[in-house]
Design a protein around this motif. Structure first.
Motif, PDB file in Angstrom:
ATOM      1  N   TYR A   1      11.647   7.310   1.352  1.00 28.47           N
ATOM      2  CA  TYR A   1      12.131   8.433   0.531  1.00 28.47           C
ATOM      3  C   TYR A   1      12.681   9.522   1.453  1.00 28.47           C
ATOM      4  CZ  TYR A   1      11.490  12.884  -1.921  1.00 28.47           C
ATOM      5  OH  TYR A   1      11.646  14.146  -2.430  1.00 28.47           O
ATOM      6  N   HIS A   2      13.905   9.957   1.183  1.00 28.99           N
ATOM      7  CA  HIS A   2      14.595  10.895   2.079  1.00 28.99           C
ATOM      8  C   HIS A   2      13.924  12.263   2.153  1.00 28.99           C
ATOM      9  CE1 HIS A   2      16.529  13.627  -0.877  1.00 28.99           C
ATOM     10  NE2 HIS A   2      16.367  12.585  -1.689  1.00 28.99           N
ATOM     11  N   GLY A   3      13.100  12.595   1.145  1.00 26.83           N
ATOM     12  CA  GLY A   3      12.457  13.898   1.143  1.00 26.83           C
ATOM     13  C   GLY A   3      11.219  13.982   2.016  1.00 26.83           C
ATOM     14  N   LEU A   4      10.761  12.860   2.559  1.00 23.52           N
ATOM     15  CA  LEU A   4       9.579  12.885   3.433  1.00 23.52           C
ATOM     16  C   LEU A   4       9.904  13.559   4.760  1.00 23.52           C
ATOM     17  CD1 LEU A   4       8.227   9.227   2.940  1.00 23.52           C
ATOM     18  CD2 LEU A   4       7.233  11.331   2.024  1.00 23.52           C
TER      19      LEU A   4
ATOM     20  N   ARG B   1       0.828  -1.207   0.000  1.00 28.44           N
ATOM     21  CA  ARG B   1       0.000   0.000   0.000  1.00 28.44           C
ATOM     22  C   ARG B   1       0.871   1.268   0.000  1.00 28.44           C
ATOM     23  NH1 ARG B   1      -5.413  -0.199   1.681  1.00 28.44           N
ATOM     24  NH2 ARG B   1      -6.232  -2.310   1.941  1.00 28.44           N
ATOM     25  N   HIS B   2       2.099   1.122   0.466  1.00 27.42           N
ATOM     26  CA  HIS B   2       3.014   2.274   0.533  1.00 27.42           C
ATOM     27  C   HIS B   2       4.250   2.041  -0.323  1.00 27.42           C
ATOM     28  CE1 HIS B   2       0.848   4.296   3.832  1.00 27.42           C
ATOM     29  NE2 HIS B   2       0.659   3.082   4.327  1.00 27.42           N
ATOM     30  N   LYS B   3       4.093   1.303  -1.414  1.00 19.53           N
ATOM     31  CA  LYS B   3       5.250   0.959  -2.237  1.00 19.53           C
ATOM     32  C   LYS B   3       5.880   2.187  -2.900  1.00 19.53           C
ATOM     33  CE  LYS B   3       2.358  -0.327  -6.219  1.00 19.53           C
ATOM     34  NZ  LYS B   3       2.006  -1.457  -7.133  1.00 19.53           N
ATOM     35  N   CYS B   4       5.120   3.270  -3.050  1.00 21.61           N
ATOM     36  CA  CYS B   4       5.682   4.471  -3.661  1.00 21.61           C
ATOM     37  C   CYS B   4       6.567   5.256  -2.687  1.00 21.61           C
ATOM     38  CB  CYS B   4       4.570   5.380  -4.182  1.00 21.61           C
ATOM     39  SG  CYS B   4       3.839   4.779  -5.713  1.00 21.61           S
ATOM     40  N   GLU B   5       6.347   5.058  -1.382  1.00 27.31           N
ATOM     41  CA  GLU B   5       7.183   5.752  -0.393  1.00 27.31           C
ATOM     42  C   GLU B   5       8.298   4.857   0.145  1.00 27.31           C
ATOM     43  OE1 GLU B   5       3.101   7.453  -0.415  1.00 27.31           O
ATOM     44  OE2 GLU B   5       3.830   5.461   0.101  1.00 27.31           O
ATOM     45  N   ILE B   6       8.101   3.539   0.055  1.00 25.86           N
ATOM     46  CA  ILE B   6       9.081   2.599   0.601  1.00 25.86           C
ATOM     47  C   ILE B   6      10.109   2.246  -0.473  1.00 25.86           C
ATOM     48  CG2 ILE B   6       9.436   0.298   1.551  1.00 25.86           C
ATOM     49  CD1 ILE B   6       6.639   0.448   2.734  1.00 25.86           C
TER      50      ILE B   6
END
Length: 305
Positions: free
Chosen positions: A245-248, A216-221
């Motif tokens: 993602y380092h920008g989070l 569900r969070h593959k775009c952030e992980i």
């Protein structure tokens, strides 16, 4: 706790009931069933205290809690079942050579009929409680009484056969068959709880649930590593490291972790989840959806300029 109390009370009643009739009539099959019920008293008592201890909160010496007492008690129970099966097998062999005759077959039939009815109700109750509480020790208890139910049915069939044929050797033969079944059941139970004591990973269906939640969070992980799972009694422990993602922002990263933990606890009963968050390496940040989209935006902007 109430389930184990019912189990203990039922085992005490059945052991005394069958032992009295078995000694009086001389039936090894009924005595074997009584002996097994006596072992049930011991096993259920061990289970009672195991569940009681496993429910105590974590302390300084046991930071993961005391849930391991449940599979430990189940393993002890498997050895008790194994011993009872070996003893019954020995007595069946001895009675076969001694050509023991039993008396009052009709009374024995009545006793075993009542015993089967009570044991059947107890097996249903324990199985329901084990599934509801996800308790390995209650499952072991239900397995133990299920062997009693099947062995009791075998004894009843043997007694009916003796009544109509007069062949008392059937008593020893059926007792031997019951003993072999009990031994096999004990070994299966022992192998099952040993895997749990050795911290075997969670079942495939639980691992699939974890993966679906992570997707569900593959775009952030960016990456998942050090994923470790194990179970102890009705508790399941899940640890992992998530590279995000380092920008989070810190808040965004914490929100993602909280969402994953909530979903895992909801999807897997008794799950204790521990997630450690790491930022990704900016040099490889185009591996995730977020960085990929930003990279595309940069290319569009540079192209327009």
């Amino acid at each position: 706790m109430n389930a184990t109390k019912v189990s203990i009370g039922t085992a005490v009643f059945l052991s005394v009931f069958k032992a009295a009739v078995g000694i009086w009539s001389g039936s090894l099959a009924v005595l074997s069933s009584a002996f097994d019920s006596m072992l049930d008293v011991i096993s259920s008592t061990v289970n009672f205290y195991a569940i009681r201890v496993s429910m105590t909160p974590p302390d300084k010496n046991h930071p993961y809690g005391h849930a391991k007492f449940e599979p430990l008690a189940a393993q002890i129970q498997s050895f008790i079942i194994l011993f009872s099966g070996a003893y019954i097998l020995y007595k069946a062999y001895a009675n076969f050579h001694s050509e023991v005759q039993i008396k009052a077959v009709g009374v024995n039939i009545a006793v075993m009929t009542v015993s089967i009815a009570i044991t059947g109700a107890l097996v249903y109750f324990l199985k329901y409680a084990a599934n509801k509480l996800k308790s390995s020790v209650l499952y072991a208890d239900s397995l133990h009484y299920r062997t009693d139910l099947l062995s009791g049915t075998g004894v009843l069939i043997a007694l009916v056969a003796i009544k109509f044929t007069g062949l008392h050797v059937i008593d020893s033969i059926v007792s031997a068959v019951i003993a072999v079944y009990i031994i096999v059941s004990a070994l299966r139970l022992n192998f099952q709880v040993t895997r749990e004591l050795l911290d075997e990973t969670l079942p495939e269906e639980d691992m699939k649930t974890v993966q679906e939640i992570l997707d569900r969070h593959k775009c952030e992980i960016v990456d998942v590593h050090k994923l470790r799972t194990r179970s102890a009694g009705n508790q399941k422990f899940i640890d992992m490291h998530l590279v995000l993602y380092h920008g989070l922002s810190l808040q965004d990263g914490n929100d993602i972790r909280t969402d994953i933990e909530k979903r895992i606890r909801k999807g897997i009963h008794g799950a204790d989840v521990n997630i450690y968050i790491e930022p990704c390496d900016p040099e490889h940040c185009d591996t995730c959806c977020v960085c990929g989209e930003q990279e595309q935006d940069k290319n569009k902007n540079s192209g327009s300029n």
